[in-house]
Design a protein around this motif. Sequence first.
Motif, PDB file in Angstrom:
ATOM      1  N   LEU A   4      29.497  41.017  45.801  1.00 11.29           N
ATOM      2  CA  LEU A   4      30.603  40.604  46.664  1.00 11.29           C
ATOM      3  C   LEU A   4      31.753  41.588  46.562  1.00 11.29           C
ATOM      4  O   LEU A   4      32.036  42.128  45.477  1.00 11.29           O
ATOM      5  N   VAL A   5      32.441  41.774  47.671  1.00  9.64           N
ATOM      6  CA  VAL A   5      33.589  42.671  47.722  1.00  9.64           C
ATOM      7  C   VAL A   5      34.720  41.986  48.477  1.00  9.64           C
ATOM      8  O   VAL A   5      34.519  41.532  49.609  1.00  9.64           O
ATOM      9  N   ALA A  92      48.751  36.714  42.352  1.00  5.72           N
ATOM     10  CA  ALA A  92      47.580  36.623  41.480  1.00  5.72           C
ATOM     11  C   ALA A  92      46.534  37.622  41.946  1.00  5.72           C
ATOM     12  O   ALA A  92      46.681  38.244  43.008  1.00  5.72           O
ATOM     13  N   VAL A  93      45.487  37.762  41.151  1.00  6.59           N
ATOM     14  CA  VAL A  93      44.280  38.453  41.607  1.00  6.59           C
ATOM     15  C   VAL A  93      43.377  37.399  42.234  1.00  6.59           C
ATOM     16  O   VAL A  93      43.129  36.351  41.624  1.00  6.59           O
ATOM     17  N   TYR A  94      42.937  37.668  43.438  1.00  6.37           N
ATOM     18  CA  TYR A  94      42.110  36.725  44.182  1.00  6.37           C
ATOM     19  C   TYR A  94      40.655  37.197  44.181  1.00  6.37           C
ATOM     20  O   TYR A  94      40.374  38.380  44.410  1.00  6.37           O
ATOM     21  N   TYR A  95      39.754  36.249  43.934  1.00  7.93           N
ATOM     22  CA  TYR A  95      38.331  36.535  43.844  1.00  7.93           C
ATOM     23  C   TYR A  95      37.557  35.643  44.809  1.00  7.93           C
ATOM     24  O   TYR A  95      37.906  34.470  44.997  1.00  7.93           O
ATOM     25  N   CYS A  96      36.500  36.179  45.365  1.00  7.71           N
ATOM     26  CA  CYS A  96      35.535  35.317  46.031  1.00  7.71           C
ATOM     27  C   CYS A  96      34.296  35.243  45.133  1.00  7.71           C
ATOM     28  O   CYS A  96      34.062  36.119  44.291  1.00  7.71           O
ATOM     29  N   ASN A 107      27.612  25.650  40.481  1.00 10.20           N
ATOM     30  CA  ASN A 107      28.249  26.641  39.625  1.00 10.20           C
ATOM     31  C   ASN A 107      28.321  27.985  40.334  1.00 10.20           C
ATOM     32  O   ASN A 107      27.568  28.267  41.259  1.00 10.20           O
ATOM     33  N   VAL A 108      29.220  28.824  39.832  1.00  5.94           N
ATOM     34  CA  VAL A 108      29.342  30.168  40.384  1.00  5.94           C
ATOM     35  C   VAL A 108      28.190  31.022  39.888  1.00  5.94           C
ATOM     36  O   VAL A 108      27.884  31.053  38.697  1.00  5.94           O
ATOM     37  N   GLN A 109      27.578  31.750  40.825  1.00  3.29           N
ATOM     38  CA  GLN A 109      26.493  32.648  40.451  1.00  3.29           C
ATOM     39  C   GLN A 109      26.976  34.081  40.311  1.00  3.29           C
ATOM     40  O   GLN A 109      26.519  34.812  39.430  1.00  3.29           O
ATOM     41  N   SER A 110      27.885  34.501  41.186  1.00  4.79           N
ATOM     42  CA  SER A 110      28.366  35.880  41.125  1.00  4.79           C
ATOM     43  C   SER A 110      29.793  35.968  41.637  1.00  4.79           C
ATOM     44  O   SER A 110      30.191  35.182  42.503  1.00  4.79           O
ATOM     45  N   TRP A 111      30.523  36.961  41.107  1.00  6.20           N
ATOM     46  CA  TRP A 111      31.930  37.170  41.450  1.00  6.20           C
ATOM     47  C   TRP A 111      32.134  38.526  42.117  1.00  6.20           C
ATOM     48  O   TRP A 111      31.402  39.475  41.831  1.00  6.20           O
ATOM     49  N   GLY A 112      33.161  38.597  42.931  1.00  8.39           N
ATOM     50  CA  GLY A 112      33.627  39.895  43.389  1.00  8.39           C
ATOM     51  C   GLY A 112      34.534  40.506  42.341  1.00  8.39           C
ATOM     52  O   GLY A 112      34.800  39.911  41.294  1.00  8.39           O
ATOM     53  N   GLN A 113      35.035  41.710  42.631  1.00  9.94           N
ATOM     54  CA  GLN A 113      35.857  42.412  41.651  1.00  9.94           C
ATOM     55  C   GLN A 113      37.326  42.010  41.706  1.00  9.94           C
ATOM     56  O   GLN A 113      38.100  42.319  40.805  1.00  9.94           O
ATOM     57  N   GLY A 114      37.717  41.312  42.762  1.00 13.30           N
ATOM     58  CA  GLY A 114      39.077  40.823  42.891  1.00 13.30           C
ATOM     59  C   GLY A 114      39.965  41.742  43.702  1.00 13.30           C
ATOM     60  O   GLY A 114      39.735  42.951  43.792  1.00 13.30           O
ATOM     61  N   THR A 115      40.986  41.151  44.311  1.00 16.80           N
ATOM     62  CA  THR A 115      41.991  41.905  45.052  1.00 16.80           C
ATOM     63  C   THR A 115      43.364  41.333  44.722  1.00 16.80           C
ATOM     64  O   THR A 115      43.536  40.119  44.657  1.00 16.80           O
ATOM     65  N   GLN A 116      44.323  42.222  44.504  1.00 18.23           N
ATOM     66  CA  GLN A 116      45.654  41.794  44.066  1.00 18.23           C
ATOM     67  C   GLN A 116      46.487  41.341  45.255  1.00 18.23           C
ATOM     68  O   GLN A 116      46.564  42.022  46.286  1.00 18.23           O
TER      69      GLN A 116
END
Length: 121
Positions: A4-5, A92-96, A107-116
């Motif tokens: 994810l991005v 905050a840093v926002y993640y999908c 449950n969460v399986q995978s995360w993105g790297q986040g965006t500020q």
Amino acid sequence: QVQLVESGGGLVQPGGSLRLTCAAHGATLNYYTIGWFRQAPGKEREGLACTSTFGDIKNYVHSVEGRFTIARDNAKGTVYLQMDNLQPEDTAVYYCARKLGTSCSGNVQSWGQGTQVTVSS
């Protein structure tokens, strides 16, 4: 495993708006349950919004309900988070994240790297 991005973060004044986009490298998000989260400095990561696989379920945490909107762009295979009336406490840093299952309870399986996202005058 889908990668994810996130994109669309930045600096905005109080009362302003931003749209964050969650995409997958070489894949579509149309068949996944996707959630948006954020983590402010010194705080735990918190869930903000979620859209189920078929888009029939959309959940929001109370603090953003009425200001944030989660939606799918099926033509692009992405999920976005429209954020209006942003306040400094939204910094905050926002993640999908991809969640398991077709509802928003998995449950969460995978995360993105986040965006500020920074909200400041």
